[in-house]
Design an enzyme around this catalytic site. Sequence first.
Site, PDB file in Angstrom:
ATOM      1  N   ASP A 191     -12.576  18.170   0.532  1.00 26.60           N
ATOM      2  CA  ASP A 191     -11.571  17.204   0.111  1.00 26.60           C
ATOM      3  C   ASP A 191     -11.232  17.413  -1.360  1.00 26.60           C
ATOM      4  OD1 ASP A 191     -10.156  14.494  -0.073  1.00 26.60           O
ATOM      5  OD2 ASP A 191     -10.958  14.404   1.952  1.00 26.60           O
ATOM      6  N   HIS A 233      -8.930  10.596  -3.022  1.00 31.64           N
ATOM      7  CA  HIS A 233      -8.992  10.706  -1.562  1.00 31.64           C
ATOM      8  C   HIS A 233     -10.395  11.051  -1.076  1.00 31.64           C
ATOM      9  CE1 HIS A 233      -8.201  12.483   2.446  1.00 31.64           C
ATOM     10  NE2 HIS A 233      -7.196  11.661   2.483  1.00 31.64           N
ATOM     11  N   SER A 425      -6.949  10.352   7.894  1.00 29.64           N
ATOM     12  CA  SER A 425      -7.960  10.757   6.902  1.00 29.64           C
ATOM     13  C   SER A 425      -9.093   9.755   6.832  1.00 29.64           C
ATOM     14  CB  SER A 425      -7.324  10.838   5.509  1.00 29.64           C
ATOM     15  OG  SER A 425      -6.616  12.015   5.326  1.00 29.64           O
TER      16      SER A 425
END
Length: 493
Positions: A191, A233, A425
Amino acid sequence: MSRRPLVLTALAAAALVVGAVAPAANASPTEPSTPVPISAPDGTIMSYVLNAKAANPGQVRLVERAVAAAGGVVVQSWPEIGVVVAHSQRAAFRADVVAAGGNALASVGATRTVPVTEGTPAGALAPWGPGSSGWKADAKKKFNGDIEASTTPADSLDAREGDQWDMRMINADKAHQITDGSSNVLVGILDSGIDPVHPDLVANIDVADSVNCTDAGRPDTSASGWYPTTSDHGTHVAGTIAAARNGVGIVGVAPGVRIASVKVVNDDGFIYPEYAICGFVWAGLKHMDVTNNSYYVDPFEYWCDDQIDQAAAKEAVRRAVEWSTTQGVANVAAAGNSAVDLANKTVDKGSPDDGTPVVRTINAGCEDLPAELPGVVTVSSVTSTGALSSFSNRGLGKIDVAAPGSSILSTIVRNHGYGLKSGTSMASPHVTGVLALMKSVHPTWTPMQLMDKLAEQAMPHACSIASGPVCTGTPDDNSYYGNGIVDALAAVQ
Protein backbone atom coordinates in the site's frame (compact mmCIF):
# COMPACT_ATOMS: atom_id res chain seq x y z
CA MET A 1 -6.10 0.95 -2.54
CA SER A 2 -5.52 1.05 -5.88
CA ARG A 3 -4.00 3.40 -7.04
CA ARG A 4 -6.40 2.68 -6.52
CA PRO A 5 -6.25 2.34 -3.19
CA LEU A 6 -9.55 1.25 -3.97
CA VAL A 7 -11.60 4.32 -3.29
CA LEU A 8 -13.96 6.28 -5.59
CA THR A 9 -12.53 7.70 -8.79
CA ALA A 10 -12.91 10.74 -10.93
CA LEU A 11 -11.65 9.00 -14.04
CA ALA A 12 -15.04 8.83 -15.66
CA ALA A 13 -14.81 12.56 -16.28
CA ALA A 14 -11.37 12.40 -17.90
CA ALA A 15 -10.92 13.83 -21.41
CA LEU A 16 -10.69 11.44 -24.36
CA VAL A 17 -7.86 11.27 -26.84
CA VAL A 18 -8.67 13.39 -29.89
CA GLY A 19 -9.94 11.14 -32.64
CA ALA A 20 -10.49 8.15 -30.36
CA VAL A 21 -13.49 6.06 -31.32
CA ALA A 22 -15.81 5.01 -28.54
CA PRO A 23 -16.52 1.26 -28.55
CA ALA A 24 -20.01 0.09 -29.23
CA ALA A 25 -22.23 -0.40 -26.20
CA ASN A 26 -22.79 -4.02 -27.21
CA ALA A 27 -19.11 -4.80 -27.75
CA SER A 28 -18.33 -8.50 -27.56
CA PRO A 29 -16.08 -9.85 -24.79
CA THR A 30 -14.25 -11.80 -27.52
CA GLU A 31 -13.46 -9.01 -29.98
CA PRO A 32 -9.96 -7.49 -30.01
CA SER A 33 -9.24 -4.82 -27.45
CA THR A 34 -8.57 -1.26 -28.57
CA PRO A 35 -4.82 -0.73 -29.07
CA VAL A 36 -3.15 1.82 -26.81
CA PRO A 37 0.29 2.45 -28.38
CA ILE A 38 2.96 3.60 -25.94
CA SER A 39 5.24 6.17 -27.51
CA ALA A 40 8.90 6.12 -26.42
CA PRO A 41 10.79 8.70 -28.52
CA ASP A 42 14.59 8.88 -28.43
CA GLY A 43 15.79 10.78 -25.39
CA THR A 44 12.80 9.86 -23.23
CA ILE A 45 13.59 7.44 -20.40
CA MET A 46 10.94 4.72 -20.23
CA SER A 47 10.55 1.70 -17.95
CA TYR A 48 10.17 -1.87 -19.22
CA VAL A 49 9.69 -5.38 -17.87
CA LEU A 50 11.33 -8.30 -19.64
CA ASN A 51 10.25 -11.89 -19.07
CA ALA A 52 12.84 -14.60 -19.54
CA LYS A 53 11.64 -17.88 -21.02
CA ALA A 54 12.76 -19.65 -17.85
CA ALA A 55 13.07 -18.46 -14.26
CA ASN A 56 16.72 -19.24 -13.59
CA PRO A 57 19.88 -17.15 -13.12
CA GLY A 58 21.39 -18.22 -16.44
CA GLN A 59 18.40 -17.09 -18.50
CA VAL A 60 18.16 -13.86 -16.53
CA ARG A 61 21.82 -13.08 -17.19
CA LEU A 62 21.21 -13.51 -20.93
CA VAL A 63 18.29 -11.09 -20.73
CA GLU A 64 20.43 -8.61 -18.79
CA ARG A 65 23.07 -8.77 -21.56
CA ALA A 66 20.38 -8.19 -24.15
CA VAL A 67 19.25 -5.08 -22.27
CA ALA A 68 22.77 -3.66 -22.38
CA ALA A 69 23.19 -4.56 -26.05
CA ALA A 70 19.94 -2.74 -26.89
CA GLY A 71 21.02 0.44 -25.09
CA GLY A 72 19.18 -0.08 -21.84
CA VAL A 73 20.08 -0.22 -18.15
CA VAL A 74 19.09 -3.03 -15.78
CA VAL A 75 17.25 -1.56 -12.80
CA GLN A 76 16.32 -4.76 -10.96
CA SER A 77 16.49 -8.48 -11.69
CA TRP A 78 14.28 -11.10 -10.09
CA PRO A 79 15.76 -14.52 -11.03
CA GLU A 80 13.16 -16.18 -8.80
CA ILE A 81 10.52 -15.38 -11.42
CA GLY A 82 12.66 -14.70 -14.50
CA VAL A 83 11.83 -10.98 -14.67
CA VAL A 84 14.12 -8.03 -15.38
CA VAL A 85 13.16 -4.37 -14.96
CA ALA A 86 15.03 -2.01 -17.28
CA HIS A 87 15.16 1.64 -18.35
CA SER A 88 16.06 2.94 -21.79
CA GLN A 89 15.92 6.21 -23.67
CA ARG A 90 16.05 4.59 -27.11
CA ALA A 91 12.92 4.45 -29.24
CA ALA A 92 14.11 1.18 -30.79
CA PHE A 93 14.75 -0.50 -27.43
CA ARG A 94 11.86 -2.97 -27.57
CA ALA A 95 12.72 -4.21 -31.08
CA ASP A 96 16.47 -4.30 -30.41
CA VAL A 97 16.21 -6.16 -27.11
CA VAL A 98 14.00 -8.82 -28.73
CA ALA A 99 16.65 -9.30 -31.41
CA ALA A 100 19.46 -9.42 -28.84
CA GLY A 101 17.57 -11.66 -26.43
CA GLY A 102 17.23 -14.56 -28.80
CA ASN A 103 15.84 -17.72 -27.21
CA ALA A 104 16.20 -16.34 -23.69
CA LEU A 105 13.52 -13.64 -23.93
CA ALA A 106 9.81 -14.43 -23.89
CA SER A 107 8.35 -10.91 -23.89
CA VAL A 108 9.07 -7.23 -23.21
CA GLY A 109 6.69 -4.37 -22.51
CA ALA A 110 6.61 -0.79 -21.32
CA THR A 111 5.17 -0.45 -17.82
CA ARG A 112 3.75 3.08 -18.16
CA THR A 113 2.80 5.62 -20.81
CA VAL A 114 4.87 8.48 -19.36
CA PRO A 115 8.61 8.97 -18.81
CA VAL A 116 10.33 7.70 -15.68
CA THR A 117 10.55 10.32 -12.91
CA GLU A 118 11.99 8.38 -9.99
CA GLY A 119 15.46 8.00 -11.49
CA THR A 120 17.73 5.36 -12.97
CA PRO A 121 20.60 3.45 -11.33
CA ALA A 122 24.17 4.65 -11.33
CA GLY A 123 25.74 4.35 -14.78
CA ALA A 124 22.44 5.00 -16.51
CA LEU A 125 21.81 7.28 -19.42
CA ALA A 126 20.31 10.17 -17.47
CA PRO A 127 20.67 11.73 -14.02
CA TRP A 128 18.13 11.28 -11.28
CA GLY A 129 14.92 13.06 -12.09
CA PRO A 130 13.11 15.27 -9.65
CA GLY A 131 10.81 13.47 -7.26
CA SER A 132 7.14 14.24 -7.20
CA SER A 133 6.42 17.03 -4.75
CA GLY A 134 2.85 16.18 -3.90
CA TRP A 135 -0.13 13.91 -4.29
CA LYS A 136 -2.12 14.89 -7.37
CA ALA A 137 -5.83 15.25 -6.84
CA ASP A 138 -6.38 12.65 -9.55
CA ALA A 139 -4.22 10.21 -7.63
CA LYS A 140 -7.04 9.65 -5.16
CA LYS A 141 -8.73 7.62 -7.82
CA LYS A 142 -6.04 5.08 -7.36
CA PHE A 143 -7.42 4.34 -3.99
CA ASN A 144 -10.72 3.77 -5.62
CA GLY A 145 -12.29 6.62 -3.90
CA ASP A 146 -11.75 5.92 -0.29
CA ILE A 147 -13.81 8.65 1.27
CA GLU A 148 -12.65 10.12 4.54
CA ALA A 149 -15.65 11.30 6.52
CA SER A 150 -14.17 12.23 9.88
CA THR A 151 -10.95 12.42 11.84
CA THR A 152 -10.34 12.35 15.57
CA PRO A 153 -7.03 12.77 17.46
CA ALA A 154 -5.95 9.65 19.27
CA ASP A 155 -5.42 11.40 22.60
CA SER A 156 -9.10 12.40 22.82
CA LEU A 157 -10.43 8.88 22.62
CA ASP A 158 -11.34 6.04 24.85
CA ALA A 159 -11.67 2.63 23.19
CA ARG A 160 -13.98 2.79 20.15
CA GLU A 161 -14.67 -0.88 19.63
CA GLY A 162 -18.35 -0.09 20.07
CA ASP A 163 -18.26 1.96 16.85
CA GLN A 164 -16.91 -0.93 14.82
CA TRP A 165 -20.06 -2.45 13.34
CA ASP A 166 -17.87 -4.09 10.73
CA MET A 167 -16.16 -6.28 13.31
CA ARG A 168 -19.48 -7.49 14.65
CA MET A 169 -20.74 -8.26 11.15
CA ILE A 170 -17.88 -10.69 10.52
CA ASN A 171 -17.92 -12.05 14.11
CA ALA A 172 -14.44 -10.71 14.87
CA ASP A 173 -15.57 -9.72 18.36
CA LYS A 174 -16.52 -13.33 19.06
CA ALA A 175 -13.33 -14.65 17.48
CA HIS A 176 -11.32 -12.44 19.86
CA GLN A 177 -12.74 -14.38 22.78
CA ILE A 178 -10.72 -17.30 21.43
CA THR A 179 -7.64 -15.56 20.02
CA ASP A 180 -6.35 -12.18 18.88
CA GLY A 181 -3.96 -13.90 16.51
CA SER A 182 -0.34 -14.97 16.86
CA SER A 183 2.77 -12.79 16.64
CA ASN A 184 4.25 -15.61 14.56
CA VAL A 185 1.97 -14.54 11.71
CA LEU A 186 3.24 -11.77 9.42
CA VAL A 187 0.92 -9.78 7.16
CA GLY A 188 2.33 -7.70 4.31
CA ILE A 189 0.38 -4.55 3.52
CA LEU A 190 1.15 -3.59 -0.08
CA ASP A 191 0.00 0.00 0.00
CA SER A 192 1.04 3.61 0.58
CA GLY A 193 2.96 3.06 3.82
CA ILE A 194 1.99 2.81 7.49
CA ASP A 195 2.19 5.53 10.14
CA PRO A 196 5.24 4.33 12.12
CA VAL A 197 4.20 5.94 15.42
CA HIS A 198 0.43 5.53 15.46
CA PRO A 199 -0.49 4.31 18.97
CA ASP A 200 -2.70 1.55 17.59
CA LEU A 201 -0.09 0.26 15.12
CA VAL A 202 3.43 0.86 16.40
CA ALA A 203 3.58 -2.26 18.55
CA ASN A 204 2.67 -4.55 15.67
CA ILE A 205 4.85 -3.12 12.87
CA ASP A 206 7.68 -5.41 11.77
CA VAL A 207 10.28 -2.80 10.81
CA ALA A 208 12.87 -5.34 9.67
CA ASP A 209 10.56 -6.79 7.03
CA SER A 210 9.15 -3.48 5.80
CA VAL A 211 10.31 -2.05 2.45
CA ASN A 212 9.75 0.65 -0.14
CA CYS A 213 9.24 -0.66 -3.70
CA THR A 214 8.58 2.70 -5.41
CA ASP A 215 12.25 3.35 -6.16
CA ALA A 216 11.79 2.24 -9.79
CA GLY A 217 10.87 -1.23 -8.56
CA ARG A 218 13.99 -1.77 -6.45
CA PRO A 219 13.61 -2.80 -2.78
CA ASP A 220 14.61 0.19 -0.65
CA THR A 221 15.19 -0.89 2.95
CA SER A 222 16.16 2.52 4.29
CA ALA A 223 14.87 3.34 7.77
CA SER A 224 12.04 5.59 6.65
CA GLY A 225 11.50 4.55 3.03
CA TRP A 226 8.30 2.67 3.85
CA TYR A 227 6.72 5.58 5.74
CA PRO A 228 3.58 7.19 4.24
CA THR A 229 4.20 10.47 2.42
CA THR A 230 1.14 11.67 0.52
CA SER A 231 -1.57 9.19 1.49
CA ASP A 232 -2.94 7.61 4.67
CA HIS A 233 -4.60 4.80 2.72
CA GLY A 234 -2.16 2.15 3.90
CA THR A 235 -2.47 3.32 7.50
CA HIS A 236 -6.27 2.94 7.35
CA VAL A 237 -5.93 -0.55 5.87
CA ALA A 238 -3.38 -1.52 8.53
CA GLY A 239 -5.73 -0.55 11.36
CA THR A 240 -8.52 -2.76 10.07
CA ILE A 241 -6.15 -5.70 9.88
CA ALA A 242 -4.17 -5.37 13.09
CA ALA A 243 -4.86 -2.34 15.28
CA ALA A 244 -3.66 -3.42 18.71
CA ARG A 245 -5.84 -4.16 21.72
CA ASN A 246 -4.41 -1.47 23.98
CA GLY A 247 -7.33 0.40 25.54
CA VAL A 248 -7.40 3.26 23.02
CA GLY A 249 -8.82 3.75 19.54
CA ILE A 250 -9.97 0.66 17.69
CA VAL A 251 -9.20 -3.05 17.51
CA GLY A 252 -8.29 -4.80 14.26
CA VAL A 253 -9.51 -8.14 13.00
CA ALA A 254 -6.24 -9.76 14.10
CA PRO A 255 -4.75 -7.45 16.77
CA GLY A 256 -2.08 -9.94 17.80
CA VAL A 257 -0.33 -10.45 14.45
CA ARG A 258 2.62 -8.55 12.99
CA ILE A 259 2.31 -6.27 9.97
CA ALA A 260 4.95 -5.16 7.46
CA SER A 261 4.68 -2.01 5.38
CA VAL A 262 5.42 -2.82 1.74
CA LYS A 263 5.15 0.54 0.04
CA VAL A 264 4.04 0.20 -3.57
CA VAL A 265 2.29 3.57 -4.06
CA ASN A 266 4.42 6.50 -5.22
CA ASP A 267 3.84 10.12 -4.27
CA ASP A 268 1.55 10.67 -7.25
CA GLY A 269 -0.61 7.73 -6.19
CA PHE A 270 0.54 5.31 -8.90
CA ILE A 271 1.29 1.61 -8.53
CA TYR A 272 3.24 0.60 -11.61
CA PRO A 273 3.87 -3.09 -12.44
CA GLU A 274 7.48 -3.03 -11.29
CA TYR A 275 6.36 -1.75 -7.86
CA ALA A 276 3.81 -4.55 -7.45
CA ILE A 277 6.31 -7.15 -8.68
CA CYS A 278 8.80 -5.97 -6.07
CA GLY A 279 6.10 -6.14 -3.40
CA PHE A 280 4.98 -9.68 -4.15
CA VAL A 281 8.52 -11.03 -4.51
CA TRP A 282 9.51 -9.31 -1.26
CA ALA A 283 6.55 -10.95 0.48
CA GLY A 284 7.72 -14.32 -0.82
CA LEU A 285 11.34 -13.74 0.16
CA LYS A 286 10.25 -12.83 3.69
CA HIS A 287 7.79 -15.74 3.82
CA MET A 288 4.89 -13.54 4.82
CA ASP A 289 1.70 -15.40 5.58
CA VAL A 290 -0.84 -13.06 3.96
CA THR A 291 -0.71 -9.89 1.87
CA ASN A 292 -3.40 -7.26 1.40
CA ASN A 293 -3.66 -5.54 -1.99
CA SER A 294 -6.20 -2.72 -2.00
CA TYR A 295 -5.32 -1.30 -5.41
CA TYR A 296 -5.14 -2.05 -9.09
CA VAL A 297 -1.89 -1.89 -11.01
CA ASP A 298 -1.48 1.27 -13.11
CA PRO A 299 -1.75 2.69 -15.66
CA PHE A 300 -4.44 0.32 -17.01
CA GLU A 301 -7.50 -0.59 -15.03
CA TYR A 302 -7.58 -3.74 -17.17
CA TRP A 303 -4.45 -5.31 -18.70
CA CYS A 304 -5.13 -7.04 -22.03
CA ASP A 305 -3.52 -10.24 -23.32
CA ASP A 306 -3.80 -9.08 -26.94
CA GLN A 307 -1.71 -5.93 -26.41
CA ILE A 308 2.06 -6.56 -26.45
CA ASP A 309 3.11 -4.11 -23.74
CA GLN A 310 0.17 -4.89 -21.47
CA ALA A 311 0.58 -8.65 -21.90
CA ALA A 312 4.26 -8.56 -20.91
CA ALA A 313 3.62 -6.52 -17.77
CA LYS A 314 0.64 -8.69 -16.87
CA GLU A 315 2.75 -11.82 -17.18
CA ALA A 316 5.46 -10.38 -14.96
CA VAL A 317 2.96 -9.51 -12.22
CA ARG A 318 1.32 -12.93 -12.58
CA ARG A 319 4.68 -14.63 -12.10
CA ALA A 320 5.35 -12.59 -8.97
CA VAL A 321 1.97 -13.48 -7.45
CA GLU A 322 2.33 -17.15 -8.33
CA TRP A 323 5.86 -17.37 -6.90
CA SER A 324 4.84 -15.67 -3.67
CA THR A 325 2.12 -18.29 -3.26
CA THR A 326 4.69 -21.07 -3.63
CA GLN A 327 6.58 -19.42 -0.77
CA GLY A 328 3.56 -19.70 1.53
CA VAL A 329 1.86 -16.34 0.93
CA ALA A 330 -1.94 -16.08 0.65
CA ASN A 331 -2.80 -12.96 -1.37
CA VAL A 332 -5.99 -10.92 -0.94
CA ALA A 333 -7.15 -8.14 -3.30
CA ALA A 334 -9.91 -5.55 -3.46
CA ALA A 335 -12.35 -6.09 -6.33
CA GLY A 336 -12.43 -2.41 -7.35
CA ASN A 337 -14.79 0.53 -7.06
CA SER A 338 -16.07 1.01 -10.59
CA ALA A 339 -19.45 -0.73 -10.01
CA VAL A 340 -18.54 -3.07 -12.88
CA ASP A 341 -19.47 -6.69 -13.54
CA LEU A 342 -15.97 -8.13 -13.92
CA ALA A 343 -17.38 -11.22 -15.65
CA ASN A 344 -19.01 -9.15 -18.41
CA LYS A 345 -16.89 -6.04 -18.94
CA THR A 346 -16.52 -4.68 -22.47
CA VAL A 347 -15.51 -1.03 -22.06
CA ASP A 348 -12.76 0.78 -20.13
CA LYS A 349 -13.13 4.56 -19.95
CA GLY A 350 -10.26 5.47 -17.65
CA SER A 351 -7.04 3.99 -19.02
CA PRO A 352 -4.23 4.81 -19.24
CA ASP A 353 -4.59 6.86 -16.08
CA ASP A 354 -1.06 8.28 -16.08
CA GLY A 355 -1.67 10.07 -19.37
CA THR A 356 -4.73 10.83 -21.47
CA PRO A 357 -7.41 8.15 -21.01
CA VAL A 358 -8.97 6.50 -24.06
CA VAL A 359 -12.44 4.98 -24.24
CA ARG A 360 -11.49 1.49 -25.34
CA THR A 361 -13.09 -1.85 -26.09
CA ILE A 362 -11.88 -4.61 -23.80
CA ASN A 363 -12.44 -8.36 -23.85
CA ALA A 364 -12.28 -11.39 -21.58
CA GLY A 365 -8.48 -11.32 -21.75
CA CYS A 366 -8.40 -7.86 -20.16
CA GLU A 367 -8.11 -8.20 -16.39
CA ASP A 368 -7.79 -6.13 -13.24
CA LEU A 369 -4.42 -6.78 -11.59
CA PRO A 370 -4.03 -8.36 -9.13
CA ALA A 371 -7.72 -8.97 -8.36
CA GLU A 372 -8.40 -11.21 -11.37
CA LEU A 373 -5.20 -13.23 -11.26
CA PRO A 374 -5.36 -16.94 -10.38
CA GLY A 375 -4.87 -17.78 -6.72
CA VAL A 376 -5.85 -14.33 -5.42
CA VAL A 377 -8.80 -13.92 -3.02
CA THR A 378 -10.99 -11.19 -4.58
CA VAL A 379 -13.23 -9.22 -2.22
CA SER A 380 -16.39 -7.18 -2.83
CA SER A 381 -17.75 -4.58 -0.40
CA VAL A 382 -20.97 -4.53 1.61
CA THR A 383 -22.72 -1.92 3.74
CA SER A 384 -23.81 -2.21 7.37
CA THR A 385 -27.11 -3.75 6.18
CA GLY A 386 -25.34 -6.42 4.15
CA ALA A 387 -26.23 -4.86 0.80
CA LEU A 388 -23.56 -4.69 -1.90
CA SER A 389 -21.91 -1.24 -1.71
CA SER A 390 -23.00 0.92 -4.63
CA PHE A 391 -19.40 1.39 -5.80
CA SER A 392 -18.30 -2.23 -5.54
CA ASN A 393 -17.33 -4.33 -8.52
CA ARG A 394 -19.03 -7.71 -8.75
CA GLY A 395 -19.02 -10.76 -11.03
CA LEU A 396 -20.01 -14.42 -10.96
CA GLY A 397 -16.84 -16.47 -10.73
CA LYS A 398 -14.82 -13.31 -10.04
CA ILE A 399 -15.79 -12.48 -6.44
CA ASP A 400 -14.61 -14.99 -3.83
CA VAL A 401 -16.02 -13.44 -0.66
CA ALA A 402 -17.50 -10.19 0.61
CA ALA A 403 -16.71 -8.01 3.62
CA PRO A 404 -17.68 -4.62 5.12
CA GLY A 405 -16.34 -1.69 3.09
CA SER A 406 -18.71 1.27 3.54
CA SER A 407 -17.93 3.88 6.22
CA ILE A 408 -15.24 1.88 7.99
CA LEU A 409 -13.59 3.41 11.07
CA SER A 410 -9.84 2.89 11.21
CA THR A 411 -6.46 4.51 11.81
CA ILE A 412 -5.21 7.51 9.81
CA VAL A 413 -2.03 9.58 9.74
CA ARG A 414 -3.52 12.98 10.63
CA ASN A 415 -3.03 13.55 14.35
CA HIS A 416 -2.27 9.80 14.54
CA GLY A 417 -6.03 9.51 14.81
CA TYR A 418 -9.04 7.77 13.28
CA GLY A 419 -11.30 8.31 10.32
CA LEU A 420 -14.02 6.79 8.14
CA LYS A 421 -13.29 5.58 4.61
CA SER A 422 -15.33 3.65 2.06
CA GLY A 423 -14.16 1.38 -0.75
CA THR A 424 -13.38 -2.19 -1.60
CA SER A 425 -9.97 -1.12 -0.24
CA MET A 426 -11.64 -1.19 3.15
CA ALA A 427 -13.31 -4.57 2.54
CA SER A 428 -10.25 -6.62 1.62
CA PRO A 429 -8.35 -5.94 4.88
CA HIS A 430 -11.18 -7.59 6.81
CA VAL A 431 -10.58 -10.75 4.77
CA THR A 432 -6.82 -10.43 5.19
CA GLY A 433 -7.34 -10.21 8.95
CA VAL A 434 -9.55 -13.30 8.96
CA LEU A 435 -6.90 -15.27 7.08
CA ALA A 436 -4.30 -14.05 9.59
CA LEU A 437 -6.46 -15.38 12.44
CA MET A 438 -6.93 -18.67 10.61
CA LYS A 439 -3.18 -19.00 10.03
CA SER A 440 -2.64 -18.31 13.73
CA VAL A 441 -4.65 -21.36 14.76
CA HIS A 442 -3.60 -23.50 11.78
CA PRO A 443 0.09 -22.58 11.31
CA THR A 444 0.84 -25.49 8.98
CA TRP A 445 -1.90 -24.75 6.47
CA THR A 446 -0.85 -23.78 2.96
CA PRO A 447 -2.25 -20.75 1.12
CA MET A 448 -4.63 -22.99 -0.82
CA GLN A 449 -5.88 -24.67 2.34
CA LEU A 450 -6.46 -21.27 3.93
CA MET A 451 -8.31 -19.94 0.89
CA ASP A 452 -10.44 -23.06 0.49
CA LYS A 453 -11.47 -22.96 4.13
CA LEU A 454 -12.16 -19.21 3.92
CA ALA A 455 -14.69 -19.84 1.13
CA GLU A 456 -16.18 -22.88 2.88
CA GLN A 457 -16.71 -20.98 6.14
CA ALA A 458 -18.11 -17.77 4.60
CA MET A 459 -21.69 -16.92 5.58
CA PRO A 460 -23.85 -17.42 2.46
CA HIS A 461 -25.74 -14.33 1.35
CA ALA A 462 -28.47 -14.55 -1.28
CA CYS A 463 -29.01 -11.88 -3.90
CA SER A 464 -31.36 -9.62 -1.99
CA ILE A 465 -31.55 -6.35 -3.91
CA ALA A 466 -34.73 -5.93 -5.94
CA SER A 467 -33.41 -3.15 -8.18
CA GLY A 468 -30.07 -2.14 -9.61
CA PRO A 469 -27.49 -4.35 -11.34
CA VAL A 470 -28.50 -7.95 -11.87
CA CYS A 471 -27.17 -10.37 -9.28
CA THR A 472 -26.65 -13.87 -10.63
CA GLY A 473 -25.90 -17.21 -9.00
CA THR A 474 -27.03 -19.04 -5.88
CA PRO A 475 -26.96 -18.08 -2.19
CA ASP A 476 -23.75 -20.13 -1.87
CA ASP A 477 -21.99 -18.52 -4.84
CA ASN A 478 -23.20 -15.40 -6.59
CA SER A 479 -21.93 -12.34 -8.40
CA TYR A 480 -22.33 -9.98 -5.43
CA TYR A 481 -21.00 -11.93 -2.45
CA GLY A 482 -19.12 -14.86 -3.95
CA ASN A 483 -19.26 -17.61 -1.34
CA GLY A 484 -20.59 -15.17 1.25
CA ILE A 485 -19.49 -12.70 3.92
CA VAL A 486 -16.34 -13.81 5.75
CA ASP A 487 -16.66 -15.29 9.23
CA ALA A 488 -13.81 -14.65 11.68
CA LEU A 489 -15.31 -16.86 14.37
CA ALA A 490 -15.47 -19.90 12.11
CA ALA A 491 -11.86 -19.23 11.11
CA VAL A 492 -10.59 -19.81 14.65
CA GLN A 493 -12.88 -22.63 15.74
